[in-house]
Design a protein around this motif. Structure first.
Motif, PDB file in Angstrom:
ATOM      1  N   TRP A  55     -15.894 -15.291 -44.909  1.00  0.00           N
ATOM      2  CA  TRP A  55     -14.637 -15.632 -44.239  1.00  0.00           C
ATOM      3  C   TRP A  55     -14.585 -14.862 -42.925  1.00  0.00           C
ATOM      4  O   TRP A  55     -14.615 -13.634 -42.913  1.00  0.00           O
ATOM      5  N   SER A  56     -14.560 -15.570 -41.822  1.00  0.00           N
ATOM      6  CA  SER A  56     -14.450 -14.969 -40.482  1.00  0.00           C
ATOM      7  C   SER A  56     -15.601 -14.036 -40.143  1.00  0.00           C
ATOM      8  O   SER A  56     -15.454 -13.169 -39.281  1.00  0.00           O
ATOM      9  N   SER A  57     -16.739 -14.190 -40.787  1.00  0.00           N
ATOM     10  CA  SER A  57     -17.898 -13.385 -40.397  1.00  0.00           C
ATOM     11  C   SER A  57     -18.418 -13.868 -39.047  1.00  0.00           C
ATOM     12  O   SER A  57     -18.501 -15.079 -38.815  1.00  0.00           O
ATOM     13  N   PRO A  58     -18.788 -12.949 -38.144  1.00  0.00           N
ATOM     14  CA  PRO A  58     -19.344 -13.373 -36.857  1.00  0.00           C
ATOM     15  C   PRO A  58     -20.625 -14.179 -37.054  1.00  0.00           C
ATOM     16  O   PRO A  58     -21.359 -13.964 -38.029  1.00  0.00           O
ATOM     17  N   PRO A  59     -20.916 -15.098 -36.149  1.00  0.00           N
ATOM     18  CA  PRO A  59     -22.141 -15.896 -36.276  1.00  0.00           C
ATOM     19  C   PRO A  59     -23.402 -15.053 -36.436  1.00  0.00           C
ATOM     20  O   PRO A  59     -24.303 -15.412 -37.205  1.00  0.00           O
ATOM     21  N   LYS A  60     -23.470 -13.927 -35.726  1.00  0.00           N
ATOM     22  CA  LYS A  60     -24.681 -13.103 -35.807  1.00  0.00           C
ATOM     23  C   LYS A  60     -24.854 -12.490 -37.202  1.00  0.00           C
ATOM     24  O   LYS A  60     -25.983 -12.263 -37.651  1.00  0.00           O
ATOM     25  N   VAL A  61     -23.754 -12.231 -37.896  1.00  0.00           N
ATOM     26  CA  VAL A  61     -23.839 -11.683 -39.248  1.00  0.00           C
ATOM     27  C   VAL A  61     -24.397 -12.724 -40.208  1.00  0.00           C
ATOM     28  O   VAL A  61     -25.250 -12.436 -41.054  1.00  0.00           O
ATOM     29  N   ARG A  73     -28.875 -19.016 -52.735  1.00  0.00           N
ATOM     30  CA  ARG A  73     -28.870 -20.427 -53.108  1.00  0.00           C
ATOM     31  C   ARG A  73     -27.558 -21.133 -52.773  1.00  0.00           C
ATOM     32  O   ARG A  73     -27.513 -22.362 -52.810  1.00  0.00           O
ATOM     33  N   TRP A  74     -26.518 -20.360 -52.466  1.00  0.00           N
ATOM     34  CA  TRP A  74     -25.222 -20.995 -52.224  1.00  0.00           C
ATOM     35  C   TRP A  74     -24.396 -20.128 -51.282  1.00  0.00           C
ATOM     36  O   TRP A  74     -24.262 -18.917 -51.491  1.00  0.00           O
ATOM     37  N   VAL A  75     -23.866 -20.749 -50.230  1.00  0.00           N
ATOM     38  CA  VAL A  75     -22.935 -20.094 -49.318  1.00  0.00           C
ATOM     39  C   VAL A  75     -21.600 -20.818 -49.424  1.00  0.00           C
ATOM     40  O   VAL A  75     -21.518 -22.026 -49.188  1.00  0.00           O
ATOM     41  N   GLN A  76     -20.569 -20.064 -49.799  1.00  0.00           N
ATOM     42  CA  GLN A  76     -19.211 -20.601 -49.882  1.00  0.00           C
ATOM     43  C   GLN A  76     -18.367 -19.957 -48.792  1.00  0.00           C
ATOM     44  O   GLN A  76     -18.122 -18.759 -48.810  1.00  0.00           O
ATOM     45  N   THR A  77     -17.978 -20.752 -47.805  1.00  0.00           N
ATOM     46  CA  THR A  77     -17.109 -20.210 -46.773  1.00  0.00           C
ATOM     47  C   THR A  77     -15.660 -20.498 -47.119  1.00  0.00           C
ATOM     48  O   THR A  77     -15.328 -21.564 -47.645  1.00  0.00           O
ATOM     49  N   LEU A  78     -14.788 -19.552 -46.842  1.00  0.00           N
ATOM     50  CA  LEU A  78     -13.361 -19.723 -47.092  1.00  0.00           C
ATOM     51  C   LEU A  78     -12.660 -20.350 -45.893  1.00  0.00           C
ATOM     52  O   LEU A  78     -11.456 -20.582 -45.936  1.00  0.00           O
ATOM     53  N   SER A  79     -13.401 -20.624 -44.831  1.00  0.00           N
ATOM     54  CA  SER A  79     -12.851 -21.326 -43.681  1.00  0.00           C
ATOM     55  C   SER A  79     -12.772 -22.810 -43.985  1.00  0.00           C
ATOM     56  O   SER A  79     -13.554 -23.342 -44.788  1.00  0.00           O
ATOM     57  N   ILE A  96     -24.173 -25.305 -48.924  1.00  0.00           N
ATOM     58  CA  ILE A  96     -23.067 -24.775 -48.130  1.00  0.00           C
ATOM     59  C   ILE A  96     -21.821 -25.585 -48.443  1.00  0.00           C
ATOM     60  O   ILE A  96     -21.816 -26.816 -48.323  1.00  0.00           O
ATOM     61  N   SER A  97     -20.772 -24.891 -48.870  1.00  0.00           N
ATOM     62  CA  SER A  97     -19.501 -25.548 -49.171  1.00  0.00           C
ATOM     63  C   SER A  97     -18.383 -24.842 -48.413  1.00  0.00           C
ATOM     64  O   SER A  97     -18.440 -23.645 -48.165  1.00  0.00           O
ATOM     65  N   SER A  98     -17.370 -25.617 -48.053  1.00  0.00           N
ATOM     66  CA  SER A  98     -16.293 -25.097 -47.212  1.00  0.00           C
ATOM     67  C   SER A  98     -15.054 -24.759 -48.031  1.00  0.00           C
ATOM     68  O   SER A  98     -14.966 -25.067 -49.220  1.00  0.00           O
ATOM     69  N   GLY A  99     -14.097 -24.153 -47.359  1.00  0.00           N
ATOM     70  CA  GLY A  99     -12.813 -23.832 -47.975  1.00  0.00           C
ATOM     71  C   GLY A  99     -11.755 -24.857 -47.660  1.00  0.00           C
ATOM     72  O   GLY A  99     -10.558 -24.514 -47.589  1.00  0.00           O
ATOM     73  N   GLN A 100     -12.164 -26.091 -47.454  1.00  0.00           N
ATOM     74  CA  GLN A 100     -11.201 -27.157 -47.202  1.00  0.00           C
ATOM     75  C   GLN A 100     -10.147 -27.164 -48.297  1.00  0.00           C
ATOM     76  O   GLN A 100     -10.466 -27.029 -49.471  1.00  0.00           O
ATOM     77  N   ALA A 302      -7.417 -18.499 -52.657  1.00  0.00           N
ATOM     78  CA  ALA A 302      -8.871 -18.365 -52.576  1.00  0.00           C
ATOM     79  C   ALA A 302      -9.495 -17.867 -53.871  1.00  0.00           C
ATOM     80  O   ALA A 302     -10.572 -18.328 -54.263  1.00  0.00           O
ATOM     81  N   ALA A 303      -8.832 -16.938 -54.559  1.00  0.00           N
ATOM     82  CA  ALA A 303      -9.425 -16.372 -55.770  1.00  0.00           C
ATOM     83  C   ALA A 303      -9.600 -17.435 -56.846  1.00  0.00           C
ATOM     84  O   ALA A 303     -10.664 -17.549 -57.466  1.00  0.00           O
ATOM     85  N   ARG A 304      -8.570 -18.209 -57.095  1.00  0.00           N
ATOM     86  CA  ARG A 304      -8.678 -19.261 -58.110  1.00  0.00           C
ATOM     87  C   ARG A 304      -9.695 -20.318 -57.698  1.00  0.00           C
ATOM     88  O   ARG A 304     -10.484 -20.818 -58.518  1.00  0.00           O
ATOM     89  N   PHE A 305      -9.696 -20.674 -56.415  1.00  0.00           N
ATOM     90  CA  PHE A 305     -10.659 -21.648 -55.908  1.00  0.00           C
ATOM     91  C   PHE A 305     -12.088 -21.164 -56.155  1.00  0.00           C
ATOM     92  O   PHE A 305     -12.942 -21.920 -56.634  1.00  0.00           O
ATOM     93  N   LEU A 306     -12.360 -19.904 -55.855  1.00  0.00           N
ATOM     94  CA  LEU A 306     -13.708 -19.357 -56.039  1.00  0.00           C
ATOM     95  C   LEU A 306     -14.101 -19.331 -57.508  1.00  0.00           C
ATOM     96  O   LEU A 306     -15.245 -19.646 -57.864  1.00  0.00           O
ATOM     97  N   ALA A 307     -13.166 -18.947 -58.369  1.00  0.00           N
ATOM     98  CA  ALA A 307     -13.477 -18.923 -59.799  1.00  0.00           C
ATOM     99  C   ALA A 307     -13.814 -20.316 -60.306  1.00  0.00           C
ATOM    100  O   ALA A 307     -14.766 -20.500 -61.078  1.00  0.00           O
TER     101      ALA A 307
END
Length: 325
Positions: A55-61, A73-79, A96-100, A302-307
């Motif tokens: 969430w809000s990590s800079p592109p370089k990170v 194997r999986w990147v979940q962004t909260l954006s 890659i899945s989004s936080g839509q 976000a917590a429930r969504f991630l679980a």
């Protein structure tokens, strides 16, 4: 399975939502949930993680994570949009899945605020306030039969481009204010009672649009999709609001349209380069309202969504909001 979650300034009590506090989430396996500083590279001892939540990590990170995390194997962004993760260089085997949906309410509120601000000329009133000027000309324009309809949403023809979950929250609010809402999406049809046109119907629709609202994501197919040609199709009295992604707009064409008067006004919460450089012409364009990419705020739920997402991942079931690559 090791799961990295960002050290965020909101409640993300993720482990407590998992059975046994995350100690034995699935038969024959255990989960380890580790918090990391989202603005810093992933520590070396955690580059063996299989799941990365961002969430809000800079592109370089994220680009650094793509290079240094071979087991990922999986990147979940909260954006709401996955564009930063998509550009980071993760291999094709990484989902890659989004936080839509996590930002639907706040983005809807901000979109409505920007819409009303530009339609009701709040920017003009604020500028007049700084000059100690009583801007009665706004009232005169609203009383003039030739311009009165340009100051209200009642009867306005509103086009919402990108007709997903946020559009379905926003559209009823616009309807309640008297607007006639039409959506634009990849497929034509009807969604929740609203007519939706496909790409082949966009040109004709823009010619009859009083207010264009963009909720488009930043993907290769949408880069600079709102260009000089499409802007020229809008009536000169039309206004544009963008709470999607800045890369979807040809900003030079937008600046030219506003300065020349071919477009009456605009309001942007997103720009192609953020933070907006001090020398950007957008700062000084007439009839333009800018806010610093604040529509989404923090992800809600976000917590429930991630679980729920992790439950699906463990069970081999489809994840929500997976981005095609």
């Amino acid at each position: 399975m090791k799961i990295l979650v960002p050290d965020v300034p909101f409640d993300l009590d993720f482990p407590s939502l998992l059975p046994d506090g995350g100690a034995s989430f699935a038969p024959g396996g255990t989960d380890t949930v580790v918090a990391y500083a989202m603005n810093e590279p992933v520590p070396e001892e955690h580059t063996d993680a299989e799941v990365l939540v961002t969430w809000s990590s800079p592109p370089k990170v994220l680009a650094d994570a793509a290079r240094r995390m071979p087991r990922l194997r999986w990147v979940q962004t909260l954006s709401a949009g996955p564009d930063v993760a998509l550009r980071a260089g993760f291999g094709p085997e990484v989902v890659i899945s989004s936080g839509q949906s996590l930002h639907d309410d706040t983005v809807t509120e901000h979109a409505l605020a920007l819409i009303l601000a530009t339609v009701r000329r709040i920017d003009f009133s604020l500028a007049a306030q700084r000059e100690h000027h009583w801007a009665k000309e706004i009232a005169f324009a609203q009383a003039d039969p030739g311009t009165e309809r340009e100051y209200t949403l009642d009867g306005a023809r509103v086009t919402v481009w990108g007709f997903g979950s946020i559009a379905l929250r926003l559209s009823p609010l616009l309807t309640a204010l008297g607007a006639q809402v039409t959506g634009v999406a990849s497929r034509a049809g009807e969604r929740s009672g609203y007519p939706v046109v496909g790409p082949d119907g966009l040109d004709a629709l823009l010619a009859e649009t009083d207010l264009l609202v963009s909720l488009l994501p930043a993907v290769p197919a949408t880069r600079h999709i709102l260009d000089a040609r499409l802007l020229s199709l809008l009536p000169t009295s039309a206004r544009f609001v963008n709470v999607g992604r800045g890369a979807t707009v040809d900003e030079a064409a937008l600046v030219d349209a506003l300065r020349s008067g071919r477009l009456a006004g605009a309001a942007l919460d997103v720009m192609e380069t953020e933070p907006l450089p001090a020398n950007s012409p957008l700062w000084d364009v007439p009839n333009l309202i800018l806010t610093p990419h604040v529509a989404g705020g923090r992800p809600r739920g976000a917590a429930r969504f991630l679980a729920d997402q992790l439950t699906s991942w463990r069970a081999g079931e489809p994840l929500r909001n997976v981005t095609p690559r």
